[in-house]
Design a protein around this motif. Structure first.
Motif, PDB file in Angstrom:
ATOM      1  N   TRP A 132       0.830  -1.212   0.000  1.00  0.00           N
ATOM      2  CA  TRP A 132       0.000   0.000   0.000  1.00  0.00           C
ATOM      3  C   TRP A 132       0.864   1.261   0.000  1.00  0.00           C
ATOM      4  O   TRP A 132       0.499   2.275  -0.615  1.00  0.00           O
ATOM      5  N   TYR A 163      -8.215  -9.165   6.772  1.00  0.00           N
ATOM      6  CA  TYR A 163      -9.031  -9.294   5.560  1.00  0.00           C
ATOM      7  C   TYR A 163     -10.098  -8.199   5.469  1.00  0.00           C
ATOM      8  O   TYR A 163     -10.406  -7.718   4.366  1.00  0.00           O
ATOM      9  N   LEU A 164     -10.647  -7.788   6.594  1.00  0.00           N
ATOM     10  CA  LEU A 164     -11.667  -6.735   6.576  1.00  0.00           C
ATOM     11  C   LEU A 164     -11.070  -5.389   6.151  1.00  0.00           C
ATOM     12  O   LEU A 164     -11.634  -4.688   5.295  1.00  0.00           O
ATOM     13  N   ASN A 189      -8.121  -4.749   4.530  1.00  0.00           N
ATOM     14  CA  ASN A 189      -7.616  -4.782   3.154  1.00  0.00           C
ATOM     15  C   ASN A 189      -8.744  -4.859   2.132  1.00  0.00           C
ATOM     16  O   ASN A 189      -8.705  -4.176   1.101  1.00  0.00           O
ATOM     17  N   GLY A 190      -9.752  -5.683   2.423  1.00  0.00           N
ATOM     18  CA  GLY A 190     -10.888  -5.785   1.511  1.00  0.00           C
ATOM     19  C   GLY A 190     -11.651  -4.483   1.408  1.00  0.00           C
ATOM     20  O   GLY A 190     -12.002  -4.030   0.306  1.00  0.00           O
ATOM     21  N   GLY A 191     -11.901  -3.856   2.558  1.00  0.00           N
ATOM     22  CA  GLY A 191     -12.623  -2.580   2.558  1.00  0.00           C
ATOM     23  C   GLY A 191     -11.849  -1.479   1.862  1.00  0.00           C
ATOM     24  O   GLY A 191     -12.417  -0.698   1.087  1.00  0.00           O
ATOM     25  N   LEU A 204      -9.444  -1.791  -0.421  1.00  0.00           N
ATOM     26  CA  LEU A 204      -9.383  -2.070  -1.863  1.00  0.00           C
ATOM     27  C   LEU A 204     -10.694  -1.659  -2.530  1.00  0.00           C
ATOM     28  O   LEU A 204     -10.700  -1.060  -3.621  1.00  0.00           O
ATOM     29  N   GLY A 205     -11.808  -1.956  -1.868  1.00  0.00           N
ATOM     30  CA  GLY A 205     -13.114  -1.570  -2.401  1.00  0.00           C
ATOM     31  C   GLY A 205     -13.275  -0.062  -2.494  1.00  0.00           C
ATOM     32  O   GLY A 205     -13.790   0.462  -3.488  1.00  0.00           O
ATOM     33  N   CYS A 250     -17.895  -0.302   2.236  1.00  0.00           N
ATOM     34  CA  CYS A 250     -16.456  -0.586   2.337  1.00  0.00           C
ATOM     35  C   CYS A 250     -15.862   0.032   3.602  1.00  0.00           C
ATOM     36  O   CYS A 250     -14.999  -0.574   4.254  1.00  0.00           O
ATOM     37  N   LEU A 254     -16.502  -2.089   6.541  1.00  0.00           N
ATOM     38  CA  LEU A 254     -15.564  -3.219   6.609  1.00  0.00           C
ATOM     39  C   LEU A 254     -14.261  -2.803   7.282  1.00  0.00           C
ATOM     40  O   LEU A 254     -13.735  -3.514   8.142  1.00  0.00           O
ATOM     41  N   VAL A 255     -13.732  -1.633   6.872  1.00  0.00           N
ATOM     42  CA  VAL A 255     -12.491  -1.126   7.469  1.00  0.00           C
ATOM     43  C   VAL A 255     -12.679  -0.888   8.960  1.00  0.00           C
ATOM     44  O   VAL A 255     -11.838  -1.300   9.783  1.00  0.00           O
ATOM     45  N   GLY A 278     -12.697  -4.054  10.887  1.00  0.00           N
ATOM     46  CA  GLY A 278     -11.342  -4.591  11.014  1.00  0.00           C
ATOM     47  C   GLY A 278     -10.552  -3.898  12.108  1.00  0.00           C
ATOM     48  O   GLY A 278      -9.815  -4.543  12.865  1.00  0.00           O
TER      49      GLY A 278
END
Length: 429
Positions: free
Chosen positions: A155, A226-227, A229-231, A233-234, A251, A254-255, A258
């Motif tokens: 990142w 995962y939450l 990074n996924g959030g 990225l979204g 998103c 999600l962050v 996490g």
């Protein structure tokens, strides 16, 4: 603390210069803030505020993190740093680039100086990324902490790549959207992707170590990884290609989830600690973990705050940045400086004397009284400044800036006291 002691640790000459430059940069940030406190009351895209932000993010926080990470790579990866020579080259190039970049913003030289400063900064950070990735390649340990660090490194590269493109766009004008749109993405992936993920990766190793905590639930760290990074990225893809507010909210949730999993992990570590008394370093560190909840609250206001009056919205954005840079990142770095730097220097100075004579403790290398005064001054600073920002009160911002200046002076005194410590073995009776 013995977890920091490893035969793979780099030479002290690789680590310490980063702490020196970081401490001086912290002082420079305070000076800049004293002379331009009013910039906090202007729109957040102003040259003085951007210069202060980059000096704080790159000169202060990132430099300290680089130095600490070079020491911690053998602990987190269980392997030696790939190249100490490359690390030294990276330091000097990054130090020059930080000053060059911050000056470019300060004088608003967006087409003459900024593109070249940004390219220099990108190359120096690329050297760092290569060094860490090649170190990780040699590692046989692939735990959650190391995965957080590697994700943060990736990142960081994306953050600096976008930042360089934004800088070049001032001269060549190839982006379709306004600069501020891409600046929002640049800041978000930098603060969350680089700083937050790295701090979680390193903090999930160091904080339980310093608290002496065992039997922790590492599934919480996995969920956090995962939450976040996924959030993130979204969010990045959404802002680049779609720009849908509902998707942004999902998103961001999600962050936030996490982050809460990480906070829960640290809280478990605190409850299960064997070391009950907290020194000033751990006081800072736990204050930072609690403070990370504030940006989550502010960001939710920003997401639903499209109808908020522009002047107020601008102040909330500045408060949001302040809460991350000073409320979370700086607070944690101040704490971990007092946990890591004394031990690094102590190990270099006294490793040959251990067992032969009585030696001082690492915490005796600095003044705990100065560190305690610094802590309460800093606590006052992070309380007064947000009030000044939100109430549009320049006097409070001036007072807060002077308090930060005093904090940086005390911090520098202790940092140089540690680094310049003379060996003082105490003979056994």
């Amino acid at each position: 603390m013995n977890g920091l002691k490893t035969n793979n640790a780099p030479h002290i000459g690789v680590v310490v210069p980063h702490f020196i430059f970081g401490a001086i940069s912290f002082f420079i940030v305070a000076i800049m803030l004293v002379f331009s406190s009013s910039s906090l009351l202007e729109v957040y895209f102003n040259t003085k505020l951007i210069a202060i932000t980059h000096m704080a993010i790159l000169g202060w926080a990132t430099m300290i993190i680089f130095g600490a990470l070079y020491q911690l790579i053998p602990v987190v990866f269980e392997t030696a740093l790939f190249s100490e020579k490359l690390a030294k080259v990276t330091f000097w190039m990054a130090a020059f680039s930080v000053l060059f970049l911050s000056y470019s913003f300060w004088v608003a030289s967006f087409t003459m100086l900024l593109p070249y400063a940004s390219v220099c900064m990108f190359i120096s950070l690329l050297f760092f990324v290569i060094n860490v990735l090649l170190s990780y390649r040699k590692s046989e340990l692939k735990n959650m902490s190391s995965k957080f660090v590697i994700a943060a490194i990736i990142w960081l590269l994306l953050t600096e790549l976008l930042g360089t493109l934004i800088a070049l766009n001032f001269k060549f004008n190839f982006f379709s959207e306004a600069h501020i749109h891409y600046l929002k993405i640049h800041a978000t992936i930098g603060l969350i992707g680089w700083f937050l993920l790295l701090i979680i990766g390193v903090g999930s190793t160091l904080i339980p170590m310093f608290l002496i905590s065992h039997q922790l639930n590492f599934k919480k760290l996995k969920a956090s990884f995962y939450l976040i990074n996924g959030g993130l990225l979204g969010i990045a893809i959404n802002w680049f290609l779609i720009n849908n507010s509902i998707l942004t909210g999902i998103c961001w949730l999600l962050v936030a989830s996490g982050v809460l999993f990480f906070v829960s992990f640290i809280f478990d570590s605190y409850k299960k600690r064997m070391r009950k008394k907290l020194d000033v370093g751990m006081q800072y560190s736990l204050l930072a973990i609690v403070s990370v909840l504030l940006p989550i609250i502010i960001s939710s206001v920003l997401i639903v705050g499209s109808n908020v009056e522009f002047q107020l919205l601008s102040r909330i954005v500045v408060f949001y940045g302040f809460s991350i840079i000073f409320g979370f990142i700086t607070t944690l770095i101040l704490g971990q400086t007092y946990k890591t730097l004394p031990f690094i220097v102590w190990l270099e100075k006294y490793k040959k004397l251990v067992g032969k004579t009585k030696t001082p403790l690492p915490r005796e290398l600095y003044s705990e009284k100065i560190a305690s005064i610094q802590f309460y001054l800093y606590l006052g600073f992070i309380i007064i400044m947000p009030i000044g920002i939100l109430s549009n009160n320049l006097l409070l911002l001036k007072i807060g800036s002077i308090m930060l200046l005093l904090v940086t002076i005390l911090y520098n005194i202790n940092v140089f006291k540690i680094i310049l410590h003379n060996v003082k073995p105490i003979k056994n009776e």
